[in-house]
Every structure is written in structure tokens, then in C-alpha cells.
Design a protein around this motif. Structure first.
Motif, PDB file in Angstrom:
ATOM      1  N   VAL A   6     -44.670  35.004  -1.457  1.00 38.81           N
ATOM      2  CA  VAL A   6     -43.505  34.572  -1.983  1.00 38.81           C
ATOM      3  C   VAL A   6     -42.311  34.602  -2.455  1.00 38.81           C
ATOM      4  O   VAL A   6     -41.569  36.074  -2.471  1.00 38.81           O
ATOM      5  N   LEU A   7     -41.551  34.460  -2.371  1.00 43.83           N
ATOM      6  CA  LEU A   7     -39.546  33.913  -2.677  1.00 43.83           C
ATOM      7  C   LEU A   7     -39.469  33.791  -3.427  1.00 43.83           C
ATOM      8  O   LEU A   7     -39.135  32.850  -4.409  1.00 43.83           O
ATOM      9  N   MET A   8     -38.754  35.454  -3.779  1.00 44.08           N
ATOM     10  CA  MET A   8     -37.753  34.745  -4.730  1.00 44.08           C
ATOM     11  C   MET A   8     -35.868  35.509  -4.480  1.00 44.08           C
ATOM     12  O   MET A   8     -35.775  37.101  -3.398  1.00 44.08           O
ATOM     13  N   HIS A   9     -34.806  35.237  -4.959  1.00 44.40           N
ATOM     14  CA  HIS A   9     -33.836  36.056  -4.842  1.00 44.40           C
ATOM     15  C   HIS A   9     -34.006  37.545  -5.799  1.00 44.40           C
ATOM     16  O   HIS A   9     -33.255  38.324  -4.620  1.00 44.40           O
ATOM     17  N   TYR A  10     -34.540  37.576  -6.415  1.00 51.15           N
ATOM     18  CA  TYR A  10     -34.898  38.503  -6.909  1.00 51.15           C
ATOM     19  C   TYR A  10     -36.407  39.384  -6.965  1.00 51.15           C
ATOM     20  O   TYR A  10     -36.869  38.636  -6.619  1.00 51.15           O
ATOM     21  N   PRO A  11     -36.141  40.806  -6.637  1.00 49.47           N
ATOM     22  CA  PRO A  11     -37.736  41.372  -6.365  1.00 49.47           C
ATOM     23  C   PRO A  11     -38.618  41.195  -7.797  1.00 49.47           C
ATOM     24  O   PRO A  11     -38.197  41.574  -8.768  1.00 49.47           O
TER      25      PRO A  11
END
Length: 210
Positions: free
Chosen positions: A112-117
Motif C-alpha cells: 500500500v503506497l501513499m505519501h501520508y502514513p
């Protein structure tokens, strides 16, 4: 090979004296060192997922950086990427795609990829037959700050929580595989998932993988 990295902040001069206190004399020196370390690890056909905040430069400046970086590049949009992405002089074709969020697979594991945790991420409870967690949440954004301390505390408490699902005979610790791919943790070098897992364990002083 596929690599991951977050928060390079090319051209972000303030990070030399604020927050990160990066050990460079000038932003130009920082840019050159990061490019050198990147290209020493990454080959032309490798993939690199950038987890946001690649550059604070304008479109032309960021194009120049991207033209020098090896690999096939993918961008998860961060809060500091809009400046160059909206610049009419920026050539977005250097990226294979630009997304706010993505789910991919890496060596039979879900990422799972996102800039924010993301604290409760999709597939968090998936485990292999041997109990090994099969999903990882990779992010950036928080650098090495008090927010990192809070995220680490959340992960520790979550892993210490026992829960029994409909598919388990006994309660097991809740998986929590959140990894901050902050570039300073890897000495400004993109890492594979396996390398980030090892880096994260060393940083936390952990030897478990639950």
C-alpha cells in the motif's frame, strides 16, 4: 529490481538548517550527492517508486534532476510536489504514472503506497501460512520528527494487541507493517522492500517481523 524512497526534497534549501538539518553546505551539493547515491544503486531498467516530495524546484529545475536519475520512475504525489507538477514547463512523461494512492504487488506481497502514513491500511491482517504478514504500508511525509515517534508508538501498541479472527483458532498479534521510507534513513539511497524492512527493524531496534 524495484526500489522505494520518500522525501528527497531536491532544491529545498531550508532543510539544511531546519527540521532535517541535512549535513550539506549548499542545496546544490545536496542535489549532487543524492543524484550520485541514487545512480550508484539504480540501473536503467529498475523501477523506483517515489513516495512524495521529490522536489521543491520549479518545472525546469525538476526536469533537470529527473533527466539525471536512472530508472523507470513512479510518483506518489506529496504535498510539496504540486509546484513543479503544475508548472507548464514540467514534462510529466518522465513518470510512468503519478497517483495519490496505489496498491501494487512486490514478490508476492501487497504494498500500500501513499505519501501520508495510513494507520489502518487495506490488507493489514493478511498473513501467509506460516503467520508472516503479507501486506506492507510504505509512506513518507513525517521525516524524522516527533510524528515519527508517535507512529512508532502506534505500531508498537498495535503489534502488542492480540486479536482472534474467524479464520484463526487462537488470538495472534495484530500485524502493523508501516515503514517510513524517508531518504535520510537510507542515506539518500532508494532501497528494495526487503532492504526497507531491515532498515526499519534496525531503526526501531526490532528483531521481530510481526
Amino acid at each position: 529490481m524495484r526500489y522505494y524512497i520518500a522525501d528527497c526534497h531536491f532544491y529545498h534549501k531550508n532543510l539544511l538548517t531546519e527540521m532535517d538539518n541535512r549535513s550539506f553546505d549548499t542545496v546544490e551539493q545536496m542535489n549532487e550527492v543524492m543524484i550520485e547515491k541514487w545512480n550508484k544503486k539504480v540501473h536503467a531498467r529498475d523501477e523506483v517508486v517515489i513516495l512524495g516530495d521529490l522536489s521543491l524546484g520549479n518545472g525546469k529545475e525538476t526536469n533537470e534532476i529527473l533527466c539525471r536519475l536512472k530508472g523507470r520512475l513512479y510518483l506518489i504525489r506529496g504535498n510539496h510536489d504540486e509546484r513543479y507538477l503544475r508548472d507548464k514547463d514540467f514534462d510529466v512523461s518522465r513518470f510512468k504514472w503519478v497517483r495519490d494512492y496505489a496498491e501494487i504487488h512486490d514478490n508476492k506481497r501487497k504494498i500500500v503506497l501513499m505519501h501520508y502514513p495510513v494507520f489502518c491500511y487495506n490488507g493489514q491482517f493478511r498473513r501467509g501460512a506460516d503467520g508472516t504478514p503479507l501486506t506492507y504500508m510504505l509512506h513518507g511525509h513525517i521525516h524524522k520528527t516527533e510524528d515519527q515517534v508517535l507512529v512508532d508508538r502506534f505500531c508498537t501498541e498495535t503489534r502488542a494487541t492480540m486479536r482472534k479472527s474467524a479464520h484463526q483458532e487462537t488470538a495472534q498479534p495484530v500485524p502493523c507493517q508501516m515503514i517510513n521510507c524517508f531518504c535520510m534513513y537510507s542515506d539518500y539511497t532508494p532501497l528494495t522492500l526487503e532492504e526497507w524492512v531491515e532498515c526499519d527493524q534496525r531503526r526501531r531496534g526490532r528483531t521481530d517481523c510481526g
